[in-house]
Design a protein around this motif. Structure first.
Motif, short mmCIF file in Angstrom:
data_model
loop_
_atom_site.label_atom_id
_atom_site.label_comp_id
_atom_site.label_asym_id
_atom_site.label_seq_id
_atom_site.Cartn_x
_atom_site.Cartn_y
_atom_site.Cartn_z
N GLY A 51 0.80 -1.22 0.00
CA GLY A 51 0.00 0.00 0.00
C GLY A 51 0.82 1.26 0.00
O GLY A 51 0.39 2.29 0.54
N GLY A 52 1.99 1.22 -0.62
CA GLY A 52 2.90 2.36 -0.60
C GLY A 52 2.49 3.46 -1.55
O GLY A 52 3.07 3.62 -2.63
N VAL A 53 1.48 4.24 -1.16
CA VAL A 53 1.03 5.38 -1.96
C VAL A 53 1.23 6.66 -1.17
O VAL A 53 1.40 6.64 0.06
N ASP A 54 1.22 7.79 -1.87
CA ASP A 54 1.51 9.08 -1.23
C ASP A 54 0.27 9.85 -0.82
O ASP A 54 0.34 10.72 0.04
N ALA A 55 -0.87 9.55 -1.43
CA ALA A 55 -2.12 10.24 -1.07
C ALA A 55 -3.29 9.49 -1.70
O ALA A 55 -3.12 8.76 -2.69
N VAL A 56 -4.47 9.70 -1.12
CA VAL A 56 -5.71 9.10 -1.62
C VAL A 56 -6.76 10.19 -1.70
O VAL A 56 -6.92 10.98 -0.76
N ILE A 57 -7.47 10.22 -2.82
CA ILE A 57 -8.64 11.10 -2.97
C ILE A 57 -9.86 10.23 -3.19
O ILE A 57 -9.84 9.30 -4.01
#
Length: 250
Positions: A51-57
């Motif tokens: 789940g290595g993401v920088d942001a979620v919208i």
């Protein structure tokens, strides 16, 4: 790398082998998730292990757009517990959905929660637009000096969607229905033709949120009749290149 990867393309519920709404927008190493509905997390994990993401919208609280954000929270909590919270931008009501699904750990401890509003997200200038839907749904425009990507979430037809699309290099648009526009008012989802009409000011149109069981070639044909630029039907795993902004190919 500058690209958009389709994680899920179905509306309502996922067809076998597919997922509901979800997109991974990558821009020079920054990884931004746009919505994460039913079955979209396994698709995301192919590209972002742990789940290595920088942001979620999240555009709105319907589960076909947000439910797998709760699954992402589990991955982060159990697999990378020392990782910093992921910035999460969403309209009112979305956090309540996550807390109903999994109150412990509180989603606000896994995510750094923000209202979905005009701001800066990594390299992007984020602009929002209230679009007609059954619940509060905020379309988004994500812009850098070289690139603009716009996404409706879900939306009925109207000037709001056209304004969101104006000047975008890539317009990702709800195309739930096929055929003539239903004679109902108000309307909260679009036909492929209506999506293409809304996209008039954009360079490229990506149709998505297809009703399960739809023949997507029909939607593609209908949209192509109403839009002069390139039209693409979303498919899980499809990668749309955004290199160079306008004119990028998939």
């Amino acid at each position: 790398m500058r690209s958009l990867t389709v994680l899920g393309s179905c509306g309502a519920w996922p067809e076998p082998g597919r997922a509901c709404a979800g997109f991974l927008l990558e821009y020079d190493g920054f990884k931004l998730v746009l919505d994460l509905g039913y079955a979209a997390l396994p698709q995301l994990l192919k590209y972002c292990p742990d789940g290595g993401v920088d942001a979620v919208i999240v555009t709105h609280q319907h589960p076909d757009h947000c439910v797998d954000v709760s699954a992402l929270a589990r991955v982060r909590y159990y697999v990378t517990p020392d990782a910093p919270p992921i910035p999460l931008y969403s309209p009112p009501g979305v956090l309540d959905v996550f807390r109903a699904l999994e109150p412990r750990p509180d989603p606000a401890t896994v995510f750094d929660v923000h209202d979905l509003a005009d701001t800066t997200v990594g390299p992007f200038r984020l602009e929002t637009a209230l679009l007609p839907h059954y619940v509060t749904n905020l379309g988004v425009r994500l812009s850098t000096p070289e690139l603009t990507v716009a996404y409706t979430g879900d939306s009925g037809p109207g000037p709001e969607a056209a304004a969101l699309a104006a000047g975008a290099d890539l317009f990702i648009c709800d195309a739930t229905l096929q055929g003539p526009s239903p004679d109902t008012t108000p309307r909260y989802v679009m036909t492929a033709t209506e999506a293409a009409t809304a996209a008039a000011g954009a360079s490229k149109l990506l149709l998505t949120h297809f009703w399960p069981g739809s023949d997507r070639s029909i939607s593609l044909a209908e949209a192509t009749q109403a839009f002069d630029g390139e039209v693409i039907a979303a498919e899980e795993g499809l990668v749309v290149s955004l290199e160079g902004g306008r004119g990028g190919s998939c």
